[in-house]
Design a protein around this motif. Structure first.
Motif, PDB file in Angstrom:
ATOM      1  N   ALA A 153       0.825  -1.206   0.000  1.00 37.06           N
ATOM      2  CA  ALA A 153       0.000   0.000   0.000  1.00 37.06           C
ATOM      3  C   ALA A 153       0.859   1.256   0.000  1.00 37.06           C
ATOM      4  N   ALA A 154       0.204   2.378  -0.275  1.00 31.25           N
ATOM      5  CA  ALA A 154       0.876   3.672  -0.265  1.00 31.25           C
ATOM      6  C   ALA A 154       1.458   3.990   1.095  1.00 31.25           C
ATOM      7  N   SER A 155       0.904   3.440   2.158  1.00 33.09           N
ATOM      8  CA  SER A 155       1.398   3.703   3.507  1.00 33.09           C
ATOM      9  C   SER A 155       2.845   3.284   3.673  1.00 33.09           C
ATOM     10  N   GLY A 156       3.315   2.358   2.835  1.00 36.20           N
ATOM     11  CA  GLY A 156       4.699   1.949   2.906  1.00 36.20           C
ATOM     12  C   GLY A 156       5.666   3.069   2.578  1.00 36.20           C
ATOM     13  N   ALA A 157       5.182   4.096   1.894  1.00 38.84           N
ATOM     14  CA  ALA A 157       6.007   5.271   1.582  1.00 38.84           C
ATOM     15  C   ALA A 157       5.737   6.407   2.557  1.00 38.84           C
ATOM     16  N   GLY A 158       5.062   6.114   3.660  1.00 36.34           N
ATOM     17  CA  GLY A 158       4.835   7.114   4.692  1.00 36.34           C
ATOM     18  C   GLY A 158       3.649   8.017   4.405  1.00 36.34           C
ATOM     19  N   MET A 162       0.785   8.330   1.143  1.00 31.30           N
ATOM     20  CA  MET A 162      -0.659   8.266   1.303  1.00 31.30           C
ATOM     21  C   MET A 162      -1.312   9.545   0.791  1.00 31.30           C
ATOM     22  N   ALA A 163      -0.700  10.688   1.090  1.00 31.08           N
ATOM     23  CA  ALA A 163      -1.259  11.964   0.630  1.00 31.08           C
ATOM     24  C   ALA A 163      -1.223  12.055  -0.890  1.00 31.08           C
ATOM     25  N   GLU A 164      -0.140  11.551  -1.506  1.00 34.49           N
ATOM     26  CA  GLU A 164      -0.055  11.606  -2.963  1.00 34.49           C
ATOM     27  C   GLU A 164      -1.119  10.736  -3.618  1.00 34.49           C
ATOM     28  N   LEU A 165      -1.352   9.546  -3.088  1.00 35.19           N
ATOM     29  CA  LEU A 165      -2.385   8.688  -3.664  1.00 35.19           C
ATOM     30  C   LEU A 165      -3.747   9.356  -3.572  1.00 35.19           C
ATOM     31  N   GLU A 166      -4.062   9.936  -2.423  1.00 38.56           N
ATOM     32  CA  GLU A 166      -5.356  10.606  -2.259  1.00 38.56           C
ATOM     33  C   GLU A 166      -5.471  11.803  -3.206  1.00 38.56           C
ATOM     34  N   ARG A 167      -4.432  12.607  -3.252  1.00 38.04           N
ATOM     35  CA  ARG A 167      -4.458  13.820  -4.088  1.00 38.04           C
ATOM     36  C   ARG A 167      -4.573  13.479  -5.574  1.00 38.04           C
ATOM     37  N   ALA A 230       8.270  -7.253  -5.306  1.00 45.94           N
ATOM     38  CA  ALA A 230       7.524  -6.258  -4.526  1.00 45.94           C
ATOM     39  C   ALA A 230       6.826  -5.285  -5.466  1.00 45.94           C
ATOM     40  N   ILE A 231       5.534  -5.102  -5.259  1.00 46.42           N
ATOM     41  CA  ILE A 231       4.707  -4.286  -6.145  1.00 46.42           C
ATOM     42  C   ILE A 231       3.935  -3.274  -5.311  1.00 46.42           C
ATOM     43  N   ARG A 232       3.958  -2.028  -5.728  1.00 37.61           N
ATOM     44  CA  ARG A 232       3.170  -0.979  -5.076  1.00 37.61           C
ATOM     45  C   ARG A 232       1.797  -0.928  -5.739  1.00 37.61           C
ATOM     46  N   ILE A 233       0.738  -0.921  -4.933  1.00 32.17           N
ATOM     47  CA  ILE A 233      -0.623  -0.875  -5.459  1.00 32.17           C
ATOM     48  C   ILE A 233      -1.369   0.311  -4.859  1.00 32.17           C
ATOM     49  N   PRO A 234      -2.442   0.771  -5.518  1.00 37.64           N
ATOM     50  CA  PRO A 234      -3.123   1.995  -5.068  1.00 37.64           C
ATOM     51  C   PRO A 234      -4.139   1.773  -3.960  1.00 37.64           C
ATOM     52  N   THR A 235      -3.699   1.161  -2.855  1.00 36.70           N
ATOM     53  CA  THR A 235      -4.509   1.103  -1.640  1.00 36.70           C
ATOM     54  C   THR A 235      -3.833   1.980  -0.587  1.00 36.70           C
ATOM     55  N   MET A 236      -4.602   2.415   0.405  1.00 37.93           N
ATOM     56  CA  MET A 236      -4.066   3.380   1.356  1.00 37.93           C
ATOM     57  C   MET A 236      -3.151   2.729   2.386  1.00 37.93           C
TER      58      MET A 236
END
Length: 336
Positions: A153-158, A162-167, A230-236
């Motif tokens: 999830a995006a939370s892995g990048a702090g 998370m803010a970037e995914l939401e924005r 390892a894959i980044r996906i668009p979950t929070m």
């Protein structure tokens, strides 16, 4: 204990404060440290409103316990000085994880490794989620090979991720504009990115190799064969992991379910007739790692198993595990 959270304004730092309160950790005084630009900001916490202090080693020397939610470079610069001053440090960064004299601990798996250490490393989030399920399976059936694909999830990048995914999701849906990328290598909204951390000479990323190196150290299996994508996906928040294992002894899906049903830190969610299986939606905010989709692997016959895991990256993957380590400190003597 006099406890300090260093990096208190980040996603993991905020979770550390909440976990300390929720688990009723014996805090006599809580201090929150961050950079100078956050100093003076008052945060509500389970321990009352607390003003953030600008970090310095001099200011933190009277702590009993420091929980670090900072970069590896920051940890390398300051953790040894805190330890020398008598502070016990639990570090969430990768700075010390592979040091021979620093225990890397997931309490359900290798809590005995803590010993009398004053500097303890918290593992990579993906590794922590993985080993709570691998360890009991290894104890029951032995492990020969492990192949993991992660969905992180995006939370892995702090907080910034998370803010970037939401924005950027809002930019696509509301403004009708293409998503942009600042934190991630490519836009994450409505995308998946098979790239987390830097690429290594062997063409794996450092995130993928962390899973290999750290799993071997935590489980005491230096020769264990592991491969990770390892894959980044668009979950929070919450990391998912598709896991294939080859075992040393015969294994069945039913036997594996029973092992995981009893395993500490694991919640069995495996009833496909009712569409019950691990998902980020259900694992968010949960302490335990969900395990399900357990089935025999046809490649390895009666020595193979496939399963799917979901664990909250900010909890078991970070803040919760750090506090569980602190609960094992000899000064507390909290039973397992």
């Amino acid at each position: 204990m006099r406890v300090g959270v260093i990096g208190a304004t980040g996603a993991v730092g905020r979770e550390l404060v909440e976990v300390l309160g929720r688990r009723r950790f014996p805090v006599t005084k809580l201090r929150l440290f961050a950079s100078g630009r956050s100093a003076g900001t008052v945060l509500p916490t389970p321990f009352g409103d607390i003003a953030i202090e600008e970090f310095s080693q001099a200011a933190a020397r009277d702590l009993d316990l420091a929980l670090l939610a900072v970069s590896g470079d920051f940890a390398k610069a300051h953790a040894p000085g805190l330890v020398a001053a008598g502070v016990t440090v639990v570090d969430n960064s990768s700075a010390f994880r592979l040091d021979e004299d620093v225990p890397l601990v997931v309490p359900e798996v290798n809590g005995q490794a803590l010993g009398e250490a004053r500097l303890i490393a918290n593992p990579n989030c993906t590794t922590a989620i993985l080993v709570v399920a691998l360890a009991p399976l290894h104890a029951a059936f032995g492990l020969k090979r492990v192949i993991v694909s992660t969905y992180q999830a995006a939370s892995g990048a702090g907080a910034e991720g998370m803010a970037e995914l939401e924005r950027e999701t809002r930019r696509v849906l509301v403004e009708g504009q293409p998503a942009r990328a600042e934190v991630f290598a490519h836009p994450l909204a409505f995308n998946v990115i098979p790239h987390i951390d830097s690429f290594q000479p062997n063409a794996y990323t450092r995130e993928e190799m962390k899973v290999v190196w750290e799993t071997r150290k935590i489980m005491g299996l230096p020769e264990l064969l592991i491969s990770c994508t390892a894959i980044r996906i668009p979950t929070m928040r919450v990391h998912g992991e598709s896991v294939t294992i080859e075992t040393e002894r015969p294994v069945t899906a039913d036997a594996a379910r029973e092992v995981l049903r009893r395993a500490a830190g694991v919640k069995l969610v495996d009833d496909v007739a009712k569409n019950l299986y691990p998902m980020p939606l259900t694992a968010t905010g949960q302490d335990d790692v969900e395990a399900g989709r357990i089935r025999a692997n046809p490649v390895f016959g009666d020595h193979g198993l496939d399963l799917f895991l979901c664990g909250d990256q900010l909890l078991k993957g970070a803040a919760l595990n750090a506090v569980q380590i602190a609960e094992r400190l000899p000064a507390l003597a909290v039973p397992a």
